[in-house]
Design an enzyme around this catalytic site. Structure first.
Site, PDB file in Angstrom:
ATOM      1  CD  GLN A   1      -2.250 -11.844  -4.259  1.00 33.77           C
ATOM      2  OE1 GLN A   1      -1.894 -13.029  -4.124  1.00 33.77           O
ATOM      3  NE2 GLN A   1      -2.892 -11.184  -3.296  1.00 33.77           N
TER       4      GLN A   1
ATOM      5  CB  CYS B   1      -7.153  -6.718   0.499  1.00 32.30           C
ATOM      6  SG  CYS B   1      -5.543  -7.502   0.792  1.00 32.30           S
TER       7      CYS B   1
ATOM      8  CB  THR C   1      -0.951   0.001   1.218  1.00 32.74           C
ATOM      9  OG1 THR C   1      -1.902  -1.056   1.056  1.00 32.74           O
ATOM     10  CG2 THR C   1      -1.687   1.328   1.356  1.00 32.74           C
TER      11      THR C   1
ATOM     12  CG  ASN D   1      -6.345  -8.679  -4.982  1.00 32.74           C
ATOM     13  OD1 ASN D   1      -6.401  -8.079  -6.058  1.00 32.74           O
ATOM     14  ND2 ASN D   1      -7.011  -8.294  -3.923  1.00 32.74           N
TER      15      ASN D   1
ATOM     16  CB  THR E   1      13.997   3.671  12.900  1.00 34.26           C
ATOM     17  OG1 THR E   1      14.517   4.899  13.402  1.00 34.26           O
ATOM     18  CG2 THR E   1      14.899   2.525  13.335  1.00 34.26           C
TER      19      THR E   1
ATOM     20  CB  SER F   1       3.124  -6.803   0.237  1.00 35.70           C
ATOM     21  OG  SER F   1       2.781  -6.676   1.591  1.00 35.70           O
ATOM     22  CB  ALA F   2       7.105  -9.412   3.525  1.00 39.14           C
ATOM     23  CG  HIS F   3       1.070  -9.709   4.243  1.00 39.84           C
ATOM     24  ND1 HIS F   3      -0.227 -10.144   4.242  1.00 39.84           N
ATOM     25  CD2 HIS F   3       1.070  -8.511   3.635  1.00 39.84           C
ATOM     26  CE1 HIS F   3      -0.989  -9.222   3.664  1.00 39.84           C
ATOM     27  NE2 HIS F   3      -0.229  -8.225   3.294  1.00 39.84           N
TER      28      HIS F   3
END
Lengths: 374, 374
Positions: B178, B325, B71, B150, B236, B198-200
């Site tokens: 995806q 989502c 996002t 998706n 950070t 996106s990692a997840h």
């Protein structure tokens, strides 16, 4: 392992925080937006964390939103106060964090008036000037001042500033990255409109933070998408880090008085020890009203002081030469410049946490002595 | 435990990813911006992860930046392409993720022309129209199309689109949330200017992602502050999640062919089983060229289909009724509307990962049978 005295830059995770994060890593992976049981379980973790943050600042849960950290939170407030609330004047100070100052530079380009208040050579903000400035314009105004300064440890009194803002109809935003969990905060009592915080400053993980937005204010989101965080911050929630942040905050609150007393003692011990070891050392910032965990020093010029960060590092002392929040660089700090610190002195910030010990301070003092007199 | 078939919404962490994250939680806490050893160690973790991402998409490391997820990455590209590169026309499609579509709505308000290409009732994008539109205007143009959808699993051919964009001097942005780790991607060969992930979605943690920005393009950052990520993304770094993401991506790449073959079989098994159990079922999206891990179905009306999500949930089947989502809501999906799906059918998306088994699919099929015929 060494001597970690860089807790204003970031803090080690508490054992309890590690445990919570390990547990979620091992056992939970639902998407909080999914409506099935695994999604609802993840959602519950997120909402429980929200309650912890809300309880800490005495807000309602609906006023707390999770973000990727204080930088995102501060960017959100400043840019959207300008865009959504039509703020056209922002009063701040030259010793704010770069995520505020650089945002203000951008906002100035967009036509927002930016006033940076005078600070004296102890870093105290000129409150008379603040009152004057507040009284001088009918423009919609936001006052943005950090609660505790990351480099020199100066504090502002939130209620004094909040009351002043309220008197003149200005909005009040405060970055509490260095104070949340360490000092009591009550957004209502201090008339705070916006407040930001970051988990990794209070023994939580990096890359997660929050923002408090008083219920009256309707800001547009900075990140747009799947409508998470009741449309205030889209993007799948970082469940692991959110839970870690909440645990860290709860531990900080539960142990606040004990930890703060311990840290205050460590600061005193180091300060007195340094004065003894290096009589010519100076301390930056207000030395009467300060963050217990920050001691900003100015080392006198000596053959080893120029490379102080290297020398400390070689002795496994982890402190910060200037600010540690600017990526890997060693530029002259804007805070040191703003308070007119002697450029011939080497600024070193020691910052404490409850995990430091008096023995560590003793050992470090003798190592510093050997650097400066070696 | 149940049957988790919602891997397009989010995926379980791989054991190897858990191990990496546990290890960093236990042993590393430096701030990557600190110049002392603990900071440098954290920085090394981040830079090693960057190399993994760069290797995956065959870019240089200097073109990869970490963000809080797809996002943020997509918001960054769209808003800053408009602001910094003066893109004044964006060509996209009505089946993009909301983080793209809602950003485009905002950009339209700012004066950017937005064209959503036609899609047919299989969700295929009209490539002739794309060529026509690209040839019709001298405005600086960005084409933004997701690699894999998706909801319905449709794929675009990146090289076809990238080549077309290049021919007409348009920039090409693709959201690979995806597909990254599942399909080979070569940003250079496919003439991609911007790519997000996106990692997840590939067995990494939530709340972390990345963006590829081709070296030629100088975008202003979306988040301003301490100049992390070579000033492209301040704040950070989320070291724990960045390391988890890199491990997840490396595992996905190392096992790609094996896993994709397995997932393809699972999809086939479920599809054929569903056709047998519910002869009147339909499948949404292109059934010839698709994401192996997504099977979008339309259940015929029956006494149990209206509450399909509840009924599945009660049987511990975790799938998605429509898109998963959008935060906890069950609105009619914009994708289903765009392809003209029959509103009388109940859309259920089953999405697979390598961690699913043929036994699970078998058991799930019999449970679904009992729901639909019960």
């Amino acid at each position: 392992m060494g001597y970690y005295f860089d807790n204003a830059a970031t803090t080690p995770l508490l054992p309890e925080v590690k445990q919570v994060m390990h547990e979620i890593i091992d056992n939970s992976y639902g998407n909080p937006s999914s409506i099935h049981r695994l999604g609802r379980e993840a959602k519950t973790i997120v909402e429980r964390a929200r309650k912890t943050v809300a309880n800490t600042i005495i807000s309602s849960v609906g006023e707390v939103f999770f973000t990727s950290g204080a930088t995102e939170s501060n960017n959100l407030i400043l840019f959207k106060a300008f865009q959504s609330l039509r703020v056209r004047r922002i009063i701040s100070s030259p010793i704010e964090h770069h995520c505020v100052l650089h945002s203000l530079e951008e906002l100035e380009k967009l036509g927002c008036e930016v006033i940076l208040l005078n600070v004296d050579n102890e870093g105290n903000i000129d409150l008379d000037q603040l009152r004057d400035v507040l009284s001088q314009s009918a423009k919609k105004t936001l006052v943005s001042l950090m609660h505790g300064n990351n480099e020199i440890g100066n504090l502002i009194d939130l209620t004094t500033i909040g009351t002043l803002c309220k008197e003149f109809g200005a909005l009040f935003h405060t970055d509490t990255a260095q104070t949340i969990g360490k000092l009591p905060i009550d957004v209502e009592a201090s008339s705070i409109d916006f407040l930001t915080g970051s988990a990794h400053k209070f023994h939580g993980p990096k890359g997660i933070g929050f923002v408090y937005i008083k219920g009256d204010h309707k800001l547009d989101p900075l990140l747009i998408g799947g409508s998470q965080e009741r449309n205030m911050r889209s993007g799948t929630e970082n469940v692991i880090c959110i839970a870690g942040m909440a645990e860290a905050l709860q531990q900080s609150i539960d142990n606040r008085e004990l930890w703060q007393a311990h840290i205050k003692n460590l600061r005193k011990q180091l300060k007195e020890g340094l004065k003894e070891t290096i009589p010519d050392i100076v301390f930056n910032g207000n030395q009467e009203y300060y963050l217990n965990h920050v001691l900003s020093t100015g080392f006198p010029k000596s053959k080893n002081s120029d490379l102080m960060e290297v020398n400390l590092d070689m002795k496994n002392i982890y402190a910060s030469a200037g600010s540690a929040c600017s990526s890997g660089t060693l530029k002259a700090s804007h805070v040191m410049q703003a308070i007119g610190a002697d450029p011939n002195r080497k600024p070193v910030r020691f910052s404490f946490s409850a995990m430091n010990t008096t023995e560590e301070v003793d050992s470090m003092l003798s190592l510093i002595g050997s650097i400066c007199h070696g």
